[in-house]
Design a protein around this motif. Structure first.
Motif, PDB file in Angstrom:
ATOM      1  N   VAL A 238       0.812  -1.225   0.000  1.00 30.91           N
ATOM      2  CA  VAL A 238       0.000   0.000   0.000  1.00 30.91           C
ATOM      3  C   VAL A 238       0.845   1.275   0.000  1.00 30.91           C
ATOM      4  CG1 VAL A 238      -0.343   0.048   2.528  1.00 30.91           C
ATOM      5  CG2 VAL A 238      -2.016   1.117   1.026  1.00 30.91           C
ATOM      6  N   LYS A 239       1.982   1.224   0.697  1.00 33.70           N
ATOM      7  CA  LYS A 239       2.738   2.470   0.867  1.00 33.70           C
ATOM      8  C   LYS A 239       3.269   2.999  -0.471  1.00 33.70           C
ATOM      9  CE  LYS A 239       6.103   4.931   3.454  1.00 33.70           C
ATOM     10  NZ  LYS A 239       6.433   5.294   4.795  1.00 33.70           N
ATOM     11  N   GLU A 240       3.805   2.098  -1.294  1.00 31.47           N
ATOM     12  CA  GLU A 240       4.360   2.584  -2.571  1.00 31.47           C
ATOM     13  C   GLU A 240       3.250   3.098  -3.488  1.00 31.47           C
ATOM     14  OE1 GLU A 240       6.750  -0.540  -4.172  1.00 31.47           O
ATOM     15  OE2 GLU A 240       5.093  -1.980  -4.196  1.00 31.47           O
ATOM     16  N   LEU A 241       2.052   2.516  -3.343  1.00 27.87           N
ATOM     17  CA  LEU A 241       0.922   3.027  -4.133  1.00 27.87           C
ATOM     18  C   LEU A 241       0.504   4.403  -3.607  1.00 27.87           C
ATOM     19  CD1 LEU A 241      -0.987  -0.352  -4.270  1.00 27.87           C
ATOM     20  CD2 LEU A 241      -0.236   0.914  -6.307  1.00 27.87           C
ATOM     21  N   MET A 242       0.422   4.523  -2.289  1.00 32.48           N
ATOM     22  CA  MET A 242      -0.020   5.786  -1.687  1.00 32.48           C
ATOM     23  C   MET A 242       1.023   6.889  -1.856  1.00 32.48           C
ATOM     24  SD  MET A 242      -3.057   5.525  -0.706  1.00 32.48           S
ATOM     25  CE  MET A 242      -3.270   6.971   0.310  1.00 32.48           C
ATOM     26  N   ASN A 243       2.248   6.530  -2.134  1.00 30.46           N
ATOM     27  CA  ASN A 243       3.275   7.552  -2.364  1.00 30.46           C
ATOM     28  C   ASN A 243       3.132   8.231  -3.722  1.00 30.46           C
ATOM     29  OD1 ASN A 243       4.558   7.555   0.063  1.00 30.46           O
ATOM     30  ND2 ASN A 243       6.030   5.955  -0.490  1.00 30.46           N
TER      31      ASN A 243
ATOM     32  N   ILE B 281      -3.130  -1.505   6.676  1.00 34.03           N
ATOM     33  CA  ILE B 281      -3.278  -0.724   5.437  1.00 34.03           C
ATOM     34  C   ILE B 281      -3.621   0.729   5.777  1.00 34.03           C
ATOM     35  CG2 ILE B 281      -4.738  -0.446   3.375  1.00 34.03           C
ATOM     36  CD1 ILE B 281      -4.892  -3.570   3.292  1.00 34.03           C
ATOM     37  N   ILE B 282      -4.544   0.902   6.717  1.00 28.67           N
ATOM     38  CA  ILE B 282      -4.946   2.259   7.141  1.00 28.67           C
ATOM     39  C   ILE B 282      -3.742   3.026   7.697  1.00 28.67           C
ATOM     40  CG2 ILE B 282      -6.312   3.464   8.929  1.00 28.67           C
ATOM     41  CD1 ILE B 282      -8.352   1.035   8.578  1.00 28.67           C
ATOM     42  N   ARG B 283      -2.845   2.289   8.357  1.00 31.65           N
ATOM     43  CA  ARG B 283      -1.666   2.915   8.997  1.00 31.65           C
ATOM     44  C   ARG B 283      -0.463   2.980   8.063  1.00 31.65           C
ATOM     45  NH1 ARG B 283      -2.704   0.320  14.392  1.00 31.65           N
ATOM     46  NH2 ARG B 283      -4.324   1.717  15.186  1.00 31.65           N
ATOM     47  N   TRP B 284      -0.690   3.003   6.766  1.00 29.44           N
ATOM     48  CA  TRP B 284       0.455   3.011   5.837  1.00 29.44           C
ATOM     49  C   TRP B 284       1.447   4.148   6.102  1.00 29.44           C
ATOM     50  CZ3 TRP B 284       1.273   7.238   2.774  1.00 29.44           C
ATOM     51  CH2 TRP B 284       0.192   8.126   2.661  1.00 29.44           C
ATOM     52  N   PRO B 285       1.016   5.336   6.610  1.00 23.50           N
ATOM     53  CA  PRO B 285       2.038   6.382   6.794  1.00 23.50           C
ATOM     54  C   PRO B 285       3.058   6.021   7.873  1.00 23.50           C
ATOM     55  CG  PRO B 285      -0.190   7.335   6.848  1.00 23.50           C
ATOM     56  CD  PRO B 285      -0.333   5.848   6.954  1.00 23.50           C
ATOM     57  N   ASP B 286       2.720   5.066   8.747  1.00 23.78           N
ATOM     58  CA  ASP B 286       3.661   4.699   9.816  1.00 23.78           C
ATOM     59  C   ASP B 286       4.691   3.677   9.373  1.00 23.78           C
ATOM     60  OD1 ASP B 286       2.321   6.363  11.554  1.00 23.78           O
ATOM     61  OD2 ASP B 286       1.010   4.773  12.299  1.00 23.78           O
ATOM     62  N   GLN B 287       4.504   3.135   8.176  1.00 19.55           N
ATOM     63  CA  GLN B 287       5.463   2.111   7.716  1.00 19.55           C
ATOM     64  C   GLN B 287       6.811   2.752   7.414  1.00 19.55           C
ATOM     65  OE1 GLN B 287       4.104  -0.230   4.404  1.00 19.55           O
ATOM     66  NE2 GLN B 287       2.135  -0.671   5.354  1.00 19.55           N
TER      67      GLN B 287
ATOM     68  N   PRO C 250       1.461  10.657  -6.362  1.00 14.90           N
ATOM     69  CA  PRO C 250       0.751  11.916  -6.098  1.00 14.90           C
ATOM     70  C   PRO C 250      -0.742  11.902  -6.419  1.00 14.90           C
ATOM     71  CG  PRO C 250       2.297  12.151  -7.928  1.00 14.90           C
ATOM     72  CD  PRO C 250       2.579  10.837  -7.288  1.00 14.90           C
ATOM     73  N   ASP C 251      -1.170  11.051  -7.357  1.00 10.63           N
ATOM     74  CA  ASP C 251      -2.590  11.073  -7.723  1.00 10.63           C
ATOM     75  C   ASP C 251      -3.380   9.888  -7.178  1.00 10.63           C
ATOM     76  OD1 ASP C 251      -3.176  13.496  -9.469  1.00 10.63           O
ATOM     77  OD2 ASP C 251      -1.246  12.791 -10.190  1.00 10.63           O
ATOM     78  N   VAL C 252      -2.769   9.093  -6.322  1.00 12.63           N
ATOM     79  CA  VAL C 252      -3.483   7.978  -5.675  1.00 12.63           C
ATOM     80  C   VAL C 252      -3.902   8.456  -4.282  1.00 12.63           C
ATOM     81  CG1 VAL C 252      -3.330   5.592  -4.857  1.00 12.63           C
ATOM     82  CG2 VAL C 252      -2.169   6.261  -6.984  1.00 12.63           C
ATOM     83  N   ASP C 253      -5.206   8.584  -4.082  1.00 10.76           N
ATOM     84  CA  ASP C 253      -5.714   9.194  -2.846  1.00 10.76           C
ATOM     85  C   ASP C 253      -6.243   8.178  -1.848  1.00 10.76           C
ATOM     86  OD1 ASP C 253      -5.279  11.761  -3.998  1.00 10.76           O
ATOM     87  OD2 ASP C 253      -7.182  11.578  -5.077  1.00 10.76           O
ATOM     88  N   GLY C 254      -6.043   6.911  -2.132  1.00 16.76           N
ATOM     89  CA  GLY C 254      -6.541   5.899  -1.216  1.00 16.76           C
ATOM     90  C   GLY C 254      -6.652   4.582  -1.936  1.00 16.76           C
ATOM     91  N   ALA C 255      -7.275   3.610  -1.262  1.00 15.23           N
ATOM     92  CA  ALA C 255      -7.387   2.279  -1.872  1.00 15.23           C
ATOM     93  C   ALA C 255      -8.766   1.698  -1.624  1.00 15.23           C
ATOM     94  CB  ALA C 255      -6.313   1.357  -1.303  1.00 15.23           C
ATOM     95  N   LEU C 256      -9.226   0.947  -2.618  1.00 14.32           N
ATOM     96  CA  LEU C 256     -10.417   0.113  -2.471  1.00 14.32           C
ATOM     97  C   LEU C 256      -9.865  -1.298  -2.287  1.00 14.32           C
ATOM     98  CD1 LEU C 256     -13.457  -0.280  -2.473  1.00 14.32           C
ATOM     99  CD2 LEU C 256     -13.452  -0.183  -4.952  1.00 14.32           C
ATOM    100  N   VAL C 257     -10.127  -1.852  -1.118  1.00 16.96           N
ATOM    101  CA  VAL C 257      -9.471  -3.097  -0.714  1.00 16.96           C
ATOM    102  C   VAL C 257     -10.500  -4.212  -0.607  1.00 16.96           C
ATOM    103  CG1 VAL C 257      -7.980  -4.155   1.020  1.00 16.96           C
ATOM    104  CG2 VAL C 257      -7.880  -1.667   0.652  1.00 16.96           C
ATOM    105  N   GLY C 258     -10.289  -5.312  -1.297  1.00 13.62           N
ATOM    106  CA  GLY C 258     -11.205  -6.445  -1.213  1.00 13.62           C
ATOM    107  C   GLY C 258     -10.692  -7.465  -0.209  1.00 13.62           C
ATOM    108  N   GLY C 259     -10.078  -8.529  -0.712  1.00 13.34           N
ATOM    109  CA  GLY C 259      -9.650  -9.659   0.119  1.00 13.34           C
ATOM    110  C   GLY C 259      -8.924  -9.260   1.406  1.00 13.34           C
ATOM    111  N   ALA C 260      -7.986  -8.329   1.310  1.00 14.37           N
ATOM    112  CA  ALA C 260      -7.155  -8.009   2.471  1.00 14.37           C
ATOM    113  C   ALA C 260      -7.924  -7.293   3.581  1.00 14.37           C
ATOM    114  CB  ALA C 260      -5.954  -7.170   2.042  1.00 14.37           C
ATOM    115  N   CYS C 261      -9.090  -6.737   3.267  1.00 13.14           N
ATOM    116  CA  CYS C 261      -9.824  -6.002   4.315  1.00 13.14           C
ATOM    117  C   CYS C 261     -10.619  -6.947   5.212  1.00 13.14           C
ATOM    118  CB  CYS C 261     -10.734  -4.927   3.723  1.00 13.14           C
ATOM    119  SG  CYS C 261     -12.338  -5.558   3.186  1.00 13.14           S
TER     120      CYS C 261
END
Ligand code: PEP
Length: 263
Positions: free
Chosen positions: A229-234, A256-262, A236-247
């Motif tokens: 998730v972190k590399e995706l959220m890094n 996943i929600i805490r990606w900024p702490d990674q 500039p135009d990816v503002d979040g994620a729609l998560v299926g299986g992993a949620c």
């Protein structure tokens, strides 16, 4: 995700699909709410999309415990009301105070033959009931391999949002979900996700306005997990994620929600 001055707050949305009964839904939301801190919610909005049969239970829990977690439906009828056995109307969802309604998911398109016209009618019902659409778009593998991914996604956007006014885009969320990445474990590269999310934003700018483009959250979906998730959220135009299986595992969704702490 964009700089701290960005008008867009990231959002992580968990799509439960056809998983969890209403009792399991209550246990899940309680666990998630216990784990999510105010700091997490200051940085990132969090939403769950349970099956229809769970929505009332989640709403009751949310209201009783004043939870800040958002919730929404996975689909809606294109009709206002009437003889449509098995369907759920947008006004029924509005009564449950859902925060968003997902439309256009590739599983609906593939297994229920939903096309852009039908999705457009669903969006019309969502907007008439003052709800927020979460519109999913994305290409299949053959379309990507043919080099037509971008034109395909833009055509989906244009068809699904036909007749929508600039004012009605308030609260719109778009999710770019390449079909070949959904539930397959194969995630788009951060560069590919960024390229498509940027193209979606540019289309929003030309179809509506630069303000709409700047304010509308564009998510990536497709095999997102804590480890990618972190590399995706890094981007500039990816503002979040729609998560299926992993949620489906609240502990993984929390990571996943805490990606900024990674690190
Ligand atoms: C989804 O269903 O929207 C999705 C992205 O699923 P997964 O995360 O399992 O690929």
């Amino acid at each position: 995700m964009t700089s701290p001055e960005s008008p867009r707050k990231p959002i992580m949305v968990g799509n439960w699909k056809m998983n969890m009964n209403h009792l399991e839904a209550i246990a899940y939301v309680q666990k998630l709410a216990f784990g999510v801190s105010d700091k997490d919610l200051d940085r990132t909005e969090v939403a769950v999309l349970p099956p229809f049969t769970d929505l009332r239970s989640v709403q009751t829990l949310k209201e009783a415990d004043k939870l800040k977690i958002l919730f929404g439906a996975q689909d809606v009828s294109a009709h206002k009301d009437g003889p449509y056995t098995g369907e759920i109307s947008a006004s029924m969802l509005a009564k449950l105070k859902v925060d968003m309604v997902l439309v256009g998911h590739s599983e609906r398109r593939a297994y229920h033959h939903e096309d852009d016209d039908l999705i457009n009618a669903k969006i019309g019902e969502i907007l008439k009931n003052s709800l927020r659409p979460l519109l999913a778009v994305g290409e299949t593998l053959p379309i990507r391999q043919a080099g037509d991914a971008m034109s395909h996604v833009i055509a989906q956007l244009s068809g699904c949002l036909k007749g929508v006014s600039t004012k009605q885009t308030d609260g719109l969320i778009v999710a770019y979900e390449p079909v070949w990445a959904i539930g397959t474990g194969e995630v788009a590269s951060p560069e590919d996700a960024q390229q498509m999310c940027l193209a979606i934003r540019e289309w929003l700018s030309s179809r509506f306005s630069s303000t709409v483009a700047e304010q509308t959250r564009v998510l990536y979906g497709g095999s997102v997990k804590a480890s990618n998730v972190k590399e995706l959220m890094n981007q500039p135009d990816v503002d979040g994620a729609l998560v299926g299986g992993a949620c489906l595992d609240p502990a993984e969704f929390l990571r996943i929600i805490r990606w900024p702490d990674q690190l």
